[in-house]
Enzyme design. Sequence first.
Site, mmCIF file in Angstrom:
data_model
loop_
_atom_site.group_PDB
_atom_site.id
_atom_site.type_symbol
_atom_site.label_atom_id
_atom_site.label_comp_id
_atom_site.label_asym_id
_atom_site.label_seq_id
_atom_site.Cartn_x
_atom_site.Cartn_y
_atom_site.Cartn_z
ATOM 1 N N HIS A 1 0.669 -1.085 0.017
ATOM 2 C CA HIS A 1 -0.051 0.017 0.049
ATOM 3 C C HIS A 1 0.955 1.101 -0.078
ATOM 4 O O HIS A 1 0.600 2.327 -0.819
ATOM 5 C CB HIS A 1 -0.958 0.070 1.181
ATOM 6 C CG HIS A 1 -2.078 -1.036 1.589
ATOM 7 N ND1 HIS A 1 -1.927 -1.903 2.577
ATOM 8 C CD2 HIS A 1 -2.995 -1.200 0.584
ATOM 9 C CE1 HIS A 1 -3.161 -2.748 2.186
ATOM 10 N NE2 HIS A 1 -3.710 -2.335 1.265
ATOM 11 N N SER B 1 -2.974 -7.713 2.669
ATOM 12 C CA SER B 1 -3.203 -7.515 3.919
ATOM 13 C C SER B 1 -3.637 -8.943 4.397
ATOM 14 O O SER B 1 -3.279 -9.326 5.449
ATOM 15 C CB SER B 1 -4.354 -6.467 4.526
ATOM 16 O OG SER B 1 -4.035 -5.207 3.985
ATOM 17 N N ARG C 1 -2.084 -5.853 -8.695
ATOM 18 C CA ARG C 1 -0.850 -6.614 -8.307
ATOM 19 C C ARG C 1 -0.723 -7.831 -9.584
ATOM 20 O O ARG C 1 0.246 -8.163 -9.670
ATOM 21 C CB ARG C 1 -1.383 -7.429 -6.945
ATOM 22 C CG ARG C 1 -0.882 -6.641 -5.788
ATOM 23 C CD ARG C 1 -1.601 -6.980 -4.461
ATOM 24 N NE ARG C 1 -2.805 -6.658 -4.820
ATOM 25 C CZ ARG C 1 -3.905 -6.826 -3.572
ATOM 26 N NH1 ARG C 1 -3.143 -6.980 -2.415
ATOM 27 N NH2 ARG C 1 -5.127 -6.818 -3.670
ATOM 28 N N LYS D 1 -16.879 -6.876 6.739
ATOM 29 C CA LYS D 1 -15.751 -7.802 6.407
ATOM 30 C C LYS D 1 -15.159 -8.335 7.543
ATOM 31 O O LYS D 1 -15.135 -7.662 8.762
ATOM 32 C CB LYS D 1 -14.684 -7.149 5.358
ATOM 33 C CG LYS D 1 -15.116 -6.899 4.067
ATOM 34 C CD LYS D 1 -14.113 -6.768 3.127
ATOM 35 C CE LYS D 1 -14.323 -6.037 1.885
ATOM 36 N NZ LYS D 1 -13.019 -5.463 1.377
#
Length: 160
Positions: free
Chosen positions: A17, A127, A90, A41
Amino acid sequence: MRRAVCPGSFDPVTLGHLDIIGRASLLYDELVVAVGMNPSKNRLFSFQERTELLREATAVYDNVVVDSFDGLIVEFCRQREVQVIVKGLRAISDFDYELQMAQMNHGLAGVETMFMTTNPLYSFLSSSLVKEVATYGGDVSGLVPDAVHRRLLERVRATS
Ligand code: ADP
């Protein structure tokens, strides 16, 4: 003023990030890092913790501010006069979803999305993977800022 936003959950912020944030901060007058408040979440860190860790990690950038959003990111953009959403890509697996989101956000509010390709050093980094590896005792010290690493170790100890 050219203003962009990097939205995300940042649970927790990683060096992946921060690489995107640092590079994007060079392209805009102000870069807002917006932490999603959506509680649905599965989070390891609270909204306050995620925000605090991000503030600490981005303090070196003069034109980066940390804020929060709840609901549609285009609504946040309208309220804060943000013209551009910046997203990190990514792998091809990120692309499908991000393309849909970008087209939806443009259709909804005319907000553009700019994609930045990940630094190859961090292309595998997310993460969720950091949390998983840390939970099982793996060394993630080179993948997150020091303060996040300390907080992760505390949290893993407390829950094991
Ligand atoms: P994650 O996908 O890691 O759970 P977020 O929802 O917080 O993270 O992601 C916010 C933004 O940061 C997304 O645009 C995501 O693609 C980007 N991002 C996350 N990790 C990386 C990385 N290692 N390299 C580039 N971009 C990344």
